[in-house]
Design an enzyme around this catalytic site. Structure first.
Site, PDB file in Angstrom:
ATOM      1  N   ARG A  24     -91.492  -3.360 -39.927  1.00 16.24           N
ATOM      2  CA  ARG A  24     -90.698  -4.515 -40.369  1.00 16.24           C
ATOM      3  C   ARG A  24     -91.556  -5.757 -40.522  1.00 16.24           C
ATOM      4  O   ARG A  24     -91.268  -6.638 -41.308  1.00 16.24           O
ATOM      5  CB  ARG A  24     -89.564  -4.765 -39.374  1.00 16.24           C
ATOM      6  N   LYS A 127     -91.291  10.347 -28.712  1.00 19.14           N
ATOM      7  CA  LYS A 127     -90.220  10.155 -27.754  1.00 19.14           C
ATOM      8  C   LYS A 127     -89.770   8.702 -27.776  1.00 19.14           C
ATOM      9  O   LYS A 127     -90.524   7.864 -28.260  1.00 19.14           O
ATOM     10  CB  LYS A 127     -90.666  10.571 -26.366  1.00 19.14           C
ATOM     11  N   ASP A 156     -95.171  15.643 -27.413  1.00 17.09           N
ATOM     12  CA  ASP A 156     -95.351  15.285 -26.005  1.00 17.09           C
ATOM     13  C   ASP A 156     -96.863  15.242 -25.861  1.00 17.09           C
ATOM     14  O   ASP A 156     -97.517  16.284 -25.827  1.00 17.09           O
ATOM     15  CB  ASP A 156     -94.750  16.367 -25.093  1.00 17.09           C
ATOM     16  N   HIS A 157     -97.415  14.047 -25.819  1.00 11.37           N
ATOM     17  CA  HIS A 157     -98.875  13.974 -25.985  1.00 11.37           C
ATOM     18  C   HIS A 157     -99.639  14.643 -24.843  1.00 11.37           C
ATOM     19  O   HIS A 157    -100.819  14.947 -24.975  1.00 11.37           O
ATOM     20  CB  HIS A 157     -99.348  12.537 -26.232  1.00 11.37           C
ATOM     21  N   LYS A 161    -103.583  17.158 -24.464  1.00 13.41           N
ATOM     22  CA  LYS A 161    -104.744  16.888 -23.598  1.00 13.41           C
ATOM     23  C   LYS A 161    -105.509  18.187 -23.360  1.00 13.41           C
ATOM     24  O   LYS A 161    -104.920  19.220 -23.059  1.00 13.41           O
ATOM     25  CB  LYS A 161    -104.277  16.294 -22.258  1.00 13.41           C
ATOM     26  N   GLU A 195    -100.059   6.403 -12.147  1.00 11.94           N
ATOM     27  CA  GLU A 195    -100.643   5.397 -13.040  1.00 11.94           C
ATOM     28  C   GLU A 195    -100.851   4.106 -12.264  1.00 11.94           C
ATOM     29  O   GLU A 195    -100.022   3.761 -11.415  1.00 11.94           O
ATOM     30  CB  GLU A 195     -99.696   5.110 -14.208  1.00 11.94           C
ATOM     31  N   ASP A 214     -89.135   8.480 -18.719  1.00 12.11           N
ATOM     32  CA  ASP A 214     -90.430   8.172 -19.327  1.00 12.11           C
ATOM     33  C   ASP A 214     -91.456   9.278 -19.059  1.00 12.11           C
ATOM     34  O   ASP A 214     -92.228   9.629 -19.947  1.00 12.11           O
ATOM     35  CB  ASP A 214     -90.943   6.833 -18.781  1.00 12.11           C
ATOM     36  N   HIS A 219     -93.441  14.780 -19.880  1.00 19.13           N
ATOM     37  CA  HIS A 219     -94.792  15.175 -19.467  1.00 19.13           C
ATOM     38  C   HIS A 219     -94.784  16.030 -18.201  1.00 19.13           C
ATOM     39  O   HIS A 219     -95.427  17.061 -18.122  1.00 19.13           O
ATOM     40  CB  HIS A 219     -95.666  13.940 -19.209  1.00 19.13           C
ATOM     41  N   LYS A 315     -95.545   4.207 -11.573  1.00 15.60           N
ATOM     42  CA  LYS A 315     -96.352   3.107 -12.121  1.00 15.60           C
ATOM     43  C   LYS A 315     -96.863   2.279 -10.950  1.00 15.60           C
ATOM     44  O   LYS A 315     -96.249   2.239  -9.883  1.00 15.60           O
ATOM     45  CB  LYS A 315     -95.469   2.213 -12.990  1.00 15.60           C
TER      46      LYS A 315
HETATM   47  C1  BG6 Z   1     -96.232   7.611 -22.170  1.00 11.57           C
HETATM   48  C2  BG6 Z   1     -95.335   6.737 -21.360  1.00 11.57           C
HETATM   49  O1  BG6 Z   1     -95.521   8.673 -22.725  1.00 11.57           O
HETATM   50  O2  BG6 Z   1     -97.264   8.123 -21.350  1.00 11.57           O
HETATM   51  C3  BG6 Z   1     -96.126   5.626 -20.709  1.00 11.57           C
HETATM   52  O3  BG6 Z   1     -94.313   6.195 -22.170  1.00 11.57           O
HETATM   53  C4  BG6 Z   1     -97.284   6.175 -19.924  1.00 11.57           C
HETATM   54  O4  BG6 Z   1     -95.290   4.837 -19.861  1.00 11.57           O
HETATM   55  C5  BG6 Z   1     -98.098   7.141 -20.787  1.00 11.57           C
HETATM   56  O5  BG6 Z   1     -98.085   5.092 -19.502  1.00 11.57           O
HETATM   57  C6  BG6 Z   1     -99.154   7.838 -19.967  1.00 11.57           C
HETATM   58  O6  BG6 Z   1    -100.020   8.539 -20.815  1.00 11.57           O
HETATM   59  P1  BG6 Z   1    -101.529   8.825 -20.408  1.00 11.57           P
HETATM   60  O7  BG6 Z   1    -102.058   9.643 -21.530  1.00 11.57           O
HETATM   61  O8  BG6 Z   1    -102.198   7.498 -20.241  1.00 11.57           O
HETATM   62  O9  BG6 Z   1    -101.462   9.578 -19.109  1.00 11.57           O
END
Ligand code: BG6
Length: 464
Positions: A24, A127, A156-157, A161, A195, A214, A219, A315
């Site tokens: 946007r 997501k 789902d990243h 990894k 984290e 989250d 994950h 977190k």
């Molecule tokens: C994301 C979350 O999917 O993954 C974030 O929304 C989180 O809150 C992140 O910080 C963590 O990813 P990574 O690759 O840094 O472990």
């Protein structure tokens, strides 16, 4: 963009392509390129190379539009068609949707309507995939009216990894683990997604997500599924995902005593003073959003019955650390005197997902010298040492996989539904009480009740 840059440097992008940024925010091709250049300089894992960037930038276009606007989607379509004609791109398109949930239906409908029959269309969906089971099902139905399942790639990243995929290699490329990978030899499993960062200015999203949506919903449960799944017959997307979904289906809904939630207060993280969650910009002063979850889960099947999977994520914890720890049962009868020492601890196979990626096996070894003193030592495999090449970022692998039509590392709709089913049950139980937040200081390892969760079973979280 850093992932695309990494693909570009390695010549893994197709010979002819165009990347069209859509948002946007007002801007044009040049302002977008300048912004993306900053991102690449800051986050790319490779050294910056002007020639590579110039080549990539020449293929970047920007469209400022809101799909809700009259004519917004037409503008985008015209831009894409022009690019396709200029470079004779043939009509293959990947749409990457990192959009607010409310915008989703309009966008999916618009893209579905205009599917180009000359080539394939694939959709990457970031997501959050829904907010609960019901909304996820609605999304699935909506996507299903316009796209085939084989055209949808839910990211789902964590699955991108290297170390997460290595769990599959470790388990299924080695003969020695499979016979002991079960309730007979494993005492319990601990999965930690810790984290040190806070919410990084994402209050709008995080306030309604919390740690359960989250990290846990996606994950964490994916890490658990890969750890607990049966060996797939092959590595095709259907075989792997069939086995994962069986684990998710077998997860027992934990009772309220088996789930702990927390929210961070003020504290010190890596030497820096940080504010409480409730003091973060955009967060309600009396917010009940959890920034930490720990739970004891059971996988109800023959392999895992009665073997707890303790999981925790949060977190503003002391350190960034994602690990999967397989704790084996004690040796049945050590023939040494008690004085042999602390080395008589059970073996642990520790998968370091990040940082310091690798795998280590804790074993008891004799301390050199007189007598029989035993101490725990580690047999380590570190990626950095074994393979002298940098670790690719998850998104490099995943974006490339979409272009290749390879869906193994993406979440299927039924997996997402199972994940939500569990989360919905946990969240429903939370409505019945109101914990006293904040209940852990930033920079610690979470609320004391998370320790009690294991102590009740005569166990403890892995020491750090
Ligand atoms: C994301 C979350 O999917 O993954 C974030 O929304 C989180 O809150 C992140 O910080 C963590 O990813 P990574 O690759 O840094 O472990």
């Amino acid at each position: 963009m850093p992932a695309l840059y990494a693909l570009m440097i390695r010549r893994l992008l197709p010979a002819r392509f165009t990347i069209v940024g859509v948002a946007r925010t007002a801007g044009d091709d040049d302002s977008w390129r300048a912004e993306m250049l900053k991102a690449v300089r800051e986050h790319a894992r490779d050294e910056f190379r002007q020639d590579v960037w110039d080549e990539l930038a020449a293929s970047m276009r920007y469209v400022s539009t809101d799909f809700a606007d009259e004519g917004g989607e037409d503008r985008l379509e015209q831009k894409i068609e022009r690019c396709e004609q200029e470079k004779d791109l043939g009509g293959n398109r990947v749409y990457y949707l990192a959009v607010p949930p409310a915008a989703f239906p309009t966008i999916v409908e618009a893209l579905g309507k205009r599917k180009d029959e000359r080539g394939w269309t694939r959709l990457i969906v970031e997501k959050p995939f829904g907010h609960d089971l019901e909304s996820a099902r609605e999304l699935t139905a909506l996507l299903g009216t316009h796209f085939e399942e084989s055209e949808i790639f839910r990211i789902d990243h964590y699955l991108g990894k290297e170390t997460v995929q290595n769990m599959l290699a470790l388990r299924f490329a080695n003969g020695i683990f499979e016979p002991i990978w079960n309730r007979q030899f494993i005492d319990h499993v601990q999965i930690t997604v810790a984290e040190s960062i806070g919410i990084e200015g994402r209050a709008g999203y995080y306030e309604s997500a919390g740690a359960i949506r989250d990290i846990f919903q996606n994950h964490l449960l994916q890490l658990l599924a890969l750890t607990a799944m049966e060996p797939p017959i092959d590595f095709t997307s259907e075989s792997v995902r069939n086995e994962k979904v069986k684990v998710l289906r077998a997860l027992h809904t934990p009772g309220p005593k088996s789930v702990v939630r927390g929210q961070y207060g003020r504290g010190f993280v890596e030497g820096e003073e940080v504010v409480a969650y409730r003091e973060e910009k955009g967060v309600a002063a009396d917010s009940m959003t959890e920034t930490y979850v720990a739970a004891k889960l059971y996988v109800d099947n023959w392999r895992w019955a009665d073997t707890p999977f303790y999981v925790r994520m949060g977190k503003r914890l002391a350190r960034r650390e994602t690990t999967i720890a397989i704790q084996f049962k004690r040796a049945p009868h050590p023939p040494f005197e008690e004085a042999a020492g602390d080395g008589l601890r059970p073996n642990v196979l520790l998968v370091h997902v990040q940082p310091d990626e690798g795998v280590s096996l804790a074993i008891g070894a004799k301390v050199p010298g007189q007598g029989m003193q035993i101490r725990t030592v580690h047999m380590d495999f570190l990626y950095g040492g074994a393979f002298r090449t940098g670790m690719p970022e998850a998104y490099e692998r995943l974006i490339l996989d979409v272009m290749l039509g390879e869906a193994t590392l993406f979440t299927r709709a039924d997996e997402i539904e199972e994940q939500w089913l569990l989360v919905d049950a946990i969240v429903a139980a939370w409505q019945r009480d109101r914990p006293g937040f904040p209940n852990y200081a930033a920079g610690t390892w979470g609320p004391p009740s998370a320790d009690d969760l294991l102590q009740r079973d005569g166990r403890s979280w892995r020491r750090h």
